[in-house]
Design an enzyme around this catalytic site. Structure first.
Site, PDB file in Angstrom:
ATOM      1  N   HIS A 118      -3.344  -5.368   1.155  1.00  0.00           N
ATOM      2  CA  HIS A 118      -3.137  -5.695   2.556  1.00  0.00           C
ATOM      3  C   HIS A 118      -3.559  -7.149   2.764  1.00  0.00           C
ATOM      4  O   HIS A 118      -4.441  -7.656   2.068  1.00  0.00           O
ATOM      5  CB  HIS A 118      -3.982  -4.806   3.467  1.00  0.00           C
ATOM      6  CG  HIS A 118      -3.535  -3.381   3.528  1.00  0.00           C
ATOM      7  ND1 HIS A 118      -2.352  -3.008   4.123  1.00  0.00           N
ATOM      8  CD2 HIS A 118      -4.123  -2.244   3.080  1.00  0.00           C
ATOM      9  CE1 HIS A 118      -2.231  -1.688   4.049  1.00  0.00           C
ATOM     10  NE2 HIS A 118      -3.275  -1.208   3.417  1.00  0.00           N
ATOM     11  N   CYS A 120       0.837  -1.206   0.000  1.00  0.00           N
ATOM     12  CA  CYS A 120       0.000   0.000   0.000  1.00  0.00           C
ATOM     13  C   CYS A 120       0.878   1.266   0.000  1.00  0.00           C
ATOM     14  O   CYS A 120       1.557   1.535  -0.973  1.00  0.00           O
ATOM     15  CB  CYS A 120      -0.969  -0.024   1.183  1.00  0.00           C
ATOM     16  SG  CYS A 120      -2.355   1.119   0.977  1.00  0.00           S
TER      17      CYS A 120
END
Length: 505
Positions: free
Chosen positions: A436, A337
């Site tokens: 994630h 991310c």
């Protein structure tokens, strides 16, 4: 349909163990056949959870929903506060970004709206569930904030819930913190506390008994239980305050050394939890250049302020050190991310979405440019990755403000229908992705660790722990421990009794 019976768990401080006790109660009530939901009116956390419909809530409530055996919804955490800078946070309402607000503006301008949002969310839950486990935040005795608080006794009065007060004995001063908290509460709120739970106890309980007897006599409140410390309990945390507990492996000798860069606005750090249960991995959180060394794997985790965390890496010297280790092929590098964005060529924030910094050069390892946008991507994702000669299904979730564009897509990582996601150059030992939860995919984690082992001339380990299974076992262990050490009969009796009392807001 009868209205749900609520129970609220508050603490004498942050990280007292409220989330763990609430998770245990969710599991216990579900095991006993009640349709149970968690609820936290207002959550301040950088570890978040994506619901099935692509909305964002605090991670603890997602975990508690899992423990209760139900799907998480935004009603379980209608207000999420995600700090971006000192005294400024992104306010997420019903799972979607509402505004970036300063602390004082939030307190003065948002209170009435927030109270209405909280009440509506709770009523929806109460209409469809039999038990609701409500979690407070921080301490209910913050006397400077209590006239406009939205998460502790105000919510207990709103829902007419009895309150359990939890204290962490590991911190020391457990009786002082319990007595002090009770004394600072308003009389009507003090009466709402049905008892206390002492958490994370180690040692001989008989040595504590005289203190328990004194406390009950002095305060008139029963000790509902003393919950022992549970080692190796891998249930996702939400608050970076618990990161100090991740330091236990720092000096543990293992075959593989993993360094996680801990920048000031680190988020979703539980992405690395699966490595802690691996028999050959030592995991270290690194803040200073002198701590880095030459690890086998460097992980750049998520960030709530990517540009300022990237600036931190540059000023600390960690950015140059990571790039040098990569060029020399001494370390695998994985960015998740915000960490993925940092590995690119440039990050742009022309509208000041996250920071006054409008542009920073990334580490330049991935040929992409990221532009911050006001629209947030929150979605559960799955696709097919190719790694170590295998095609494998991977699942995860995405939470990010920026959109990344490649100069050339020469090494896509994950195929998602007709589009690709992420970057993977195995020969360069480099991976970047918005996913994630990537390391929670057991097969991918096994392939990655064995690739690192092969590079070091070590034999592969094919039988590795299933982190998902360990987490389910953790829910049961936590519930069994609390059930054994806490007076659930008293709690059940008080939950029923409180619904006969007048609701006062």
């Amino acid at each position: 349909m009868p209205k749900a019976l609520p129970l609220m768990v508050q603490g004498t401080s942050s990280d007292a163990g409220k989330s763990a006790i609430a998770t245990a109660l969710c599991r216990i009530f579900a095991q006993d056949g009640y349709k149970t939901a968690p609820f936290k009116s207002q959550n301040m956390a950088l570890n978040s959870y994506v619901t099935l419909d692509g909305k964002e809530i605090g991670r603890a409530q997602g975990v508690q929903a899992e423990a209760a055996g139900i799907l998480a919804t935004t009603d379980m955490n209608p207000i999420l506060i995600k700090p971006t800078r000192d005294s400024e946070s992104q306010i997420v309402v019903n799972g979607e970004p509402y505004a970036n607000m300063k602390a004082m503006a939030y307190r003065q301008e948002f209170y009435e709206k927030g109270l209405r949002i909280i009440g509506e969310a709770y009523e929806r839950l109460a209409a469809t569930h039999e038990r609701i486990v409500i979690e407070g935040a921080g301490s209910p005795a913050e006397i400077n904030l209590n006239d406009r608080e939205l998460v502790n006794m105000r919510v207990a009065r709103l829902t007419n819930a009895p309150v359990i007060l939890v204290a962490d004995i590991e911190r020391g001063g457990v009786f002082a913190s319990l007595v002090g908290t009770l004394q600072l509460l308003e009389p009507e709120d003090r009466d709402r506390v049905i008892g206390v739970v002492i958490n994370r106890f180690r040692g001989d309980l008989t040595l504590l008994q005289s203190g328990l007897d004194w406390f009950e006599e002095y305060t008139g409140k029963p000790v509902l239980g003393v919950v022992p410390f549970i080692p190796d309990l891998w249930i996702d945390a939400e608050d970076s305050l618990i990161l100090h507990r991740y330091q236990g492996q720092r000096e543990t000798p293992r075959d593989l050394d993993i360094a996680v860069l801990r920048y000031p606005r680190i988020s979703n750090f539980t992405d690395v939890d699966p490595f802690f249960v691996e028999p050959d991995c030592r995991v270290r959180f690194v803040t200073r250049l002198e701590e880095l060394g030459e690890p086998d794997l460097i992980i750049l985790p998520g960030s709530k302020n990517t540009l300022e965390d990237l600036q931190f890496l540059r000023e600390s010297g960690l950015a140059d050190a990571v790039k040098q280790l990569h060029v020399q092929k001494k370390s695998y590098v994985v960015g998740l991310c915000g960490g993925y964005q940092m590995l690119g060529l440039t990050i742009l924030d022309p509208d000041g979405v996250e920071s006054p910094l409008q542009q920073l050069d990334g580490l330049g390892l991935i040929p992409m440019t990221t532009t911050m946008e006001t629209k947030k991507t929150t979605v559960l994702s799955k696709g097919e990755a190719v790694f170590a000669g295998e095609r494998l299904e991977v699942e995860g979730y995405e939470i990010h403000m920026g959109q990344s564009a490649y100069e050339q897509v020469d090494a896509p990582f994950i195929q998602m229908g007709e589009r690709t996601e992420g970057y993977c150059q195995e020969e360069r030992q480099l991976i970047g992705t918005y996913f994630h939860g990537l390391f929670h995919n057991d097969r991918f984690r096994t392939l990655l660790l064995n690739a690192i082992r092969a590079k070091k001339g070590l034999e592969p380990i094919m039988e590795r722990p299933s982190f998902v299974a360990l987490r389910e076992q953790g829910y049961d262990l936590l519930a069994d421990t609390v059930r054994h050490h806490v007076r659930m009969d008293v709690i059940e009796e008080q939950m029923k009794a409180y619904q006969e009392k007048e609701v006062r807001i």
